[in-house]
Structure formats: structure tokens, C-alpha cells
Write a protein that holds these residues in place. Structure first.
Motif, PDB file in Angstrom:
ATOM      1  N   ARG A   1       7.298  -0.227   7.018  1.00 13.88           N
ATOM      2  CA  ARG A   1       8.494  -1.078   6.924  1.00 13.88           C
ATOM      3  C   ARG A   1       8.166  -2.264   6.025  1.00 13.88           C
ATOM      4  N   ILE A   2       9.043  -2.498   5.051  1.00 13.55           N
ATOM      5  CA  ILE A   2       8.885  -3.621   4.139  1.00 13.55           C
ATOM      6  C   ILE A   2      10.120  -4.492   4.280  1.00 13.55           C
ATOM      7  N   GLU A   3       9.914  -5.781   4.500  1.00 15.86           N
ATOM      8  CA  GLU A   3      11.017  -6.732   4.594  1.00 15.86           C
ATOM      9  C   GLU A   3      10.880  -7.708   3.438  1.00 15.86           C
ATOM     10  N   ILE A   4      11.942  -7.795   2.622  1.00 13.40           N
ATOM     11  CA  ILE A   4      11.923  -8.658   1.442  1.00 13.40           C
ATOM     12  C   ILE A   4      13.014  -9.712   1.596  1.00 13.40           C
ATOM     13  N   ASP A   5      12.644 -10.986   1.503  1.00 13.94           N
ATOM     14  CA  ASP A   5      13.621 -12.062   1.562  1.00 13.94           C
ATOM     15  C   ASP A   5      14.419 -12.095   0.260  1.00 13.94           C
ATOM     16  N   MET A   6      15.737 -11.894   0.367  1.00 12.73           N
ATOM     17  CA  MET A   6      16.635 -11.922  -0.787  1.00 12.73           C
ATOM     18  C   MET A   6      17.950 -12.573  -0.361  1.00 12.73           C
ATOM     19  N   PRO A   7      17.915 -13.847   0.039  1.00 15.17           N
ATOM     20  CA  PRO A   7      19.129 -14.485   0.560  1.00 15.17           C
ATOM     21  C   PRO A   7      20.215 -14.679  -0.502  1.00 15.17           C
ATOM     22  N   GLY A   8      21.459 -14.725  -0.031  1.00 15.97           N
ATOM     23  CA  GLY A   8      22.585 -15.035  -0.909  1.00 15.97           C
ATOM     24  C   GLY A   8      23.172 -13.856  -1.649  1.00 15.97           C
ATOM     25  N   LEU A   9      22.811 -12.639  -1.273  1.00 16.99           N
ATOM     26  CA  LEU A   9      23.320 -11.450  -1.950  1.00 16.99           C
ATOM     27  C   LEU A   9      24.187 -10.635  -0.995  1.00 16.99           C
ATOM     28  N   GLU A  10      24.816  -9.639  -1.534  1.00 23.30           N
ATOM     29  CA  GLU A  10      25.496  -8.596  -0.761  1.00 23.30           C
ATOM     30  C   GLU A  10      24.700  -7.315  -1.000  1.00 23.30           C
ATOM     31  N   ALA A  11      24.833  -6.358  -0.101  1.00 22.96           N
ATOM     32  CA  ALA A  11      24.107  -5.095  -0.254  1.00 22.96           C
ATOM     33  C   ALA A  11      24.412  -4.450  -1.610  1.00 22.96           C
TER      34      ALA A  11
END
Length: 115
Positions: A38-48
Motif C-alpha cells: 500500500r502506497i499513500e501519497i499526499d496530493m491535497p487540493g485535487l479531485e480524483a
């Protein structure tokens, strides 16, 4: 000789500190869970729909990109294990892209030894 040893120790400490700082600045978290990863990447402020995600054929590299307005992200992650790209799935929730996939079990081949 003592000066040389002291200099080597200082260089080693500086190098270790630099590695720790790099690890702290990582904006992703990677966890191996049994036969998966499992990889979690912080990418705030976006939509899928703003995110483009790809995995190399051999499952050794993940590339995540996203852009919305002035927010731009590009992340290239070399994986410590190979994954099966066909098992990869992704979820974007609360500003974090979560990627899961199954690890590839390395196949062991027996080789006869002649004498």
C-alpha cells in the motif's frame, strides 16, 4: 591518524543526518502488508479526475501526476518489491492517493549441477 578518524566520523554523521532528513521530507508512505503493498501519497487540493496514475510493466515503478489550478504534483516512486500491475487499484480520499497492489512472488528455478 586521530584527526582522520574524527573527520570520517563527522562525514558519516552528516551523511546519516541527510538521509534522515530526506526520509522525513517524503510525502508518501509505503507499507508492505502480507502479499500486498500500500502506497499513500499526499496530493491535497485535487479531485480524483485530476490524477493520472501509471505502473511500469515489470511493476517496479509507480508514477502519479495531478494538477488543478496552481497545484501540481508529480511523484515517481521506485518500489522495493515488484508488483503485479494488473492487481493495482487506487482511491483518492481526503487529499491522499492510496494505491494497493499484490506483490509478485519471485519464482525460484532449480538448476542442476553436474560434476
Amino acid at each position: 591518524m586521530e584527526d582522520f578518524k574524527r573527520a570520517i566520523e563527522e562525514v558519516t554523521k552528516s551523511f546519516q543526518k541527510m538521509i534522515e532528513e530526506i526520509k522525513e521530507k517524503r510525502d508518501y508512505h509505503l507499507v508492505e502488508e502480507g502479499d500486498g503493498i500500500r502506497i499513500e501519497i499526499d496530493m491535497p487540493g485535487l479531485e480524483a479526475s485530476d490524477i493520472s496514475l501509471s505502473v511500469t510493466k515489470d511493476g517496479s515503478l509507480i508514477k502519479a501526476e495531478g494538477a488543478r489550478g496552481d497545484r501540481k504534483y508529480s511523484k515517481l516512486i521506485r518500489l522495493p518489491v515488484r508488483i503485479d500491475p494488473s492487481t493495482a487499484s487506487a482511491l483518492y480520499k481526503n487529499g491522499v492517493l492510496i494505491i494497493t497492489a499484490k506483490k509478485i512472488r519471485e519464482e525460484e528455478i532449480k538448476i542442476p549441477v553436474r560434476g
